[in-house]
Design an enzyme around this catalytic site. Sequence first.
Site, PDB file in Angstrom:
ATOM      1  CE1 TYR B  37      -4.110  -1.449   0.185  1.00 29.72           C
ATOM      2  CE2 TYR B  37      -3.694  -2.118   2.451  1.00 29.72           C
ATOM      3  CZ  TYR B  37      -4.492  -2.139   1.327  1.00 29.72           C
ATOM      4  OH  TYR B  37      -5.656  -2.816   1.358  1.00 29.72           O
ATOM      5  CG  HIS B 193     -11.836   4.444   2.087  1.00 29.68           C
ATOM      6  ND1 HIS B 193     -11.891   5.803   1.937  1.00 29.68           N
ATOM      7  CD2 HIS B 193     -11.494   3.951   0.869  1.00 29.68           C
ATOM      8  CE1 HIS B 193     -11.574   6.132   0.701  1.00 29.68           C
ATOM      9  NE2 HIS B 193     -11.338   5.028   0.024  1.00 29.68           N
ATOM     10  NE  ARG B 223      -4.295   5.404  -4.541  1.00 27.48           N
ATOM     11  CZ  ARG B 223      -4.948   4.291  -4.214  1.00 27.48           C
ATOM     12  NH1 ARG B 223      -6.262   4.219  -4.365  1.00 27.48           N
ATOM     13  NH2 ARG B 223      -4.298   3.249  -3.735  1.00 27.48           N
ATOM     14  CG  ASN B 225      -6.666   0.372  -5.994  1.00 25.45           C
ATOM     15  OD1 ASN B 225      -5.806  -0.469  -5.705  1.00 25.45           O
ATOM     16  ND2 ASN B 225      -7.762   0.547  -5.275  1.00 25.45           N
ATOM     17  CD  GLU B 265     -10.811   0.636  -9.158  1.00 22.80           C
ATOM     18  OE1 GLU B 265     -11.837  -0.040  -9.029  1.00 22.80           O
ATOM     19  OE2 GLU B 265     -10.315   1.305  -8.224  1.00 22.80           O
ATOM     20  CE1 TYR B 316     -11.392  -4.818   0.126  1.00 21.32           C
ATOM     21  CE2 TYR B 316      -9.364  -4.159  -0.969  1.00 21.32           C
ATOM     22  CZ  TYR B 316     -10.645  -3.868  -0.566  1.00 21.32           C
ATOM     23  OH  TYR B 316     -11.189  -2.651  -0.835  1.00 21.32           O
ATOM     24  CE  LYS B 317      -5.333  -5.078  -4.193  1.00 19.88           C
ATOM     25  NZ  LYS B 317      -6.045  -3.875  -4.656  1.00 19.88           N
TER      26      LYS B 317
END
Lengths: 316, 347
Positions: B37, B193, B223, B225, B265, B316-317
Amino acid sequence: MSKQMMLEVTEVEPLTPLVTRFRFEHPEKAPLPIFSGGAHVVVEMPDGEMLRRNAYSLISDPNDASGYEIAVRREETGRGGSRYMHSEVTPGTRMRISVPTNLFALDPRARKHVLIAGGIGITPFLSHLRQLDLLQQPFELHYAARSRDEAAGLKLLPKSARIHVQISDEGNRMDLGEILTDQPIGTHVYVCGPEGLISAVLDAAARHGWPKGALHSEAFASPPPGKPFTVTLAKSGRTIEVSASQSLLEALEAAKVEIDWSCRGGACGRCETKVAACDGQIEHNDHWLSRDERAEQKKIMPCMSRFTGAALVLDL
Amino acid sequence: MTLQFNDETFRGDYSYFNTEHAIKRLPFPFDRDEYVYSVNIEAHPGGPKGSPFEFRFDVDEHYVSEMKDRAITLDDDPLRCQSLPHMELAGWDLLEIIMVSKAEDYTDLFTLHRDGNRWHWINRPLGIEQRFTFLDPTTLPCGPMEYITRQTQGDFALLHERDGNLWMDAGMVTSQADWSLDFDIGMNFFEWHAPVPKAKQMGVFDKALKFLLAMQQGQSYRRLNWTMTVNPRLDTSPENYHKWGPEKRTITPENVGRKQHLRIELQSFWRLPRSNAIAFPIRCYLACLEDICTQPKWGRRLHRVLRDIDPTLAEYKGFAVNQDMIVNYLSQFDDGAPTSPGIFPDA
C-alpha cells in the site's frame, strides 16, 4: 503552497475611510478560475525585505471570471500587510494571487441560511449572497458594525428586506437571541467577524439548542504582532529570530525554510509543525489545534501563533 | 490519429478485446516487483504522448461499447446513478470540466460551443447533439451528472466537503470492483473505506483525507489501483454478485490466460470550482493475462507481485481461490531477469 497567478490591479476604491476595495484582472484579460461563495485568495506583498502573504475573502461574483475583488481594512496596529495594500498598491500594480480556496463554504443541504457578519467580516458573505441568488435558496443577513466608517459592506450590499444592518454608534445592536429563535428546522448559521461576535453567536446558538453541524464560523484572523522571539530548528540547529511585526511562518519563509501553508489564518491545518522542545508558553492564536493539543505544547501553527519563554525548538 | 471503436460486449459472450495498441498503452499499476500500500499520488494529467495519462479524461477504443454497457446496467438498476438534492451544482461542475476537457483534447470527436449559458455539445462517437442552458436542468434529458457520465468512461463519485470530512453524496457507478453506490451513498470517507484491510492501522486514510481536503482547484491528481476479475466484466457489483461471483469457479489451467483479467483503476481527483466538491473518477481498464504477458517486463513483474502478495490482500481482491493457477500460468513468462523501474513496458 497554492498555485499562483500574476494579476494586475485595475481598480482601487475607498469604500469607507478605513476600507478599500481592490480589483484584480489578468494582464491579458484571460478568464480567471471561477470559485464558490466564501472562498479566499492569498495576496503576496513584497514589502521591502519581507514577503508578506495575506488571505482575503473574495467579494466579487463567484461566476464572474473577468476579475477578483477584495476589500481590505486598514489595521494600524497590524503587522503591516493592510498598510501596504492601502499605501503601496495602485491601479497597474502587478501582484501574485493564489487560486481561490474555500474554508467557509455554504452548506447546500440547508433549507435556509442565516448569515451573521461583524465589521470587515462581511466580506465572505458578499460572494455567498451571489451564490445564494444563483441557487435561489432562502437566507437572511445580519450585519453589525461599530460605525459607518467601518461598515464597508453598505456600499456593496444590495437593497433587500432580507438584509438587516445594525450600526452600534447609532444605538442599534444585534439581538442574537431573536435571530436564533423561530428559525425553521434545517436552517444553517454562518458567522464571520471578530472573536467576540463568533463566540457570542456560538454560545447563543448552543443555549437555543442548535445542532453543532448547523453552525459555521470563520474568524477574521490575521496573525497578530507581538514581542520578538527566537526559535531553534532541531534538524539543522539553526536559530531564527521572529520580529515583532512578523509571523513565525513569515520568519521561517524569510530564512528559506520550506513549509507547507494555505490559509495563513490558523484554519486549514496545512502548516502544522511539531514542537521538539518548549520551555515557555506558546501563544496559540489558531483555530486548528484542539484544547488538549494546545495544552500539550507539542504542536504549533506557525501562521498564527507566537511564543514567550526561554526556548522553543521546532521539529524542522 | 482517428480512433477506431471496438464492437464488443462486457457480459454474455464477453467479446471484449484489446488491440495491440490498447495493450501497449495500458496503465500497468506496478512500478516494482512487489505490491505494498502507498498513497501513490501524482499530478494529473501528464504523461507520455498516447498514454492514458496524457489527457484529463482518456477516451479509448472501448468508449462506445462501454457506454452501451452502462446503459444496460442502468436500465436494469437505476439506483446505480444517484445524486442527493444538494449535489446538483457539483453535477454541473463535473459536466463543465468533462465537456471542456474533451472538446479541447479530442477536437475530432467532441465539440463544445458556449455563448454565455447557452451551450451546444456535439459528441460524434455516440451521435449526440444537444443544445442546453448551463445550470438549467430542465434543458437536459436528465440531471447534469447523469447526462455527462452516460457519455464518459469510468465510474464517478462526487464528494461533498463538510465538517472536516468528505461525503459520498452523488455518483454514477456501473463498472465497479465490488462496491455499491446505493450502499455507500451518504457515507463519509472513513465509513466507505471501512472494508479495506490493514490500511486504517497504517494511517493511510487519515493522510489521504488530509491531502484531499487540502486540494485546490486547478491542481488535479491521480493514482492507480488494481484488482483481479474473471471475464472482462465491467459490472462486478455486489448487487449482481450472483451473476459474476460463480464465474470465478470457471477458471482452469487451460483458460486462465484468456479468462483471468487484471482490472486496473486510474483514479483521479478534482476540486470543483462552483460547488467546492471533489470529483473522483475511477476509470477501469481490463486486460487478460495473455494481453499483459505480450510485454515481457509486465509478465515477469505480474508473476512476482501475485506470487508474493500478502494473503489478506489476495483474499480482499477476490482472487485467492485462483491464485495458484494464476501464478503457475504466469511463471512461464518469468525467466528471473531483472525488471526496469517504472510502469511502462520496455521499448
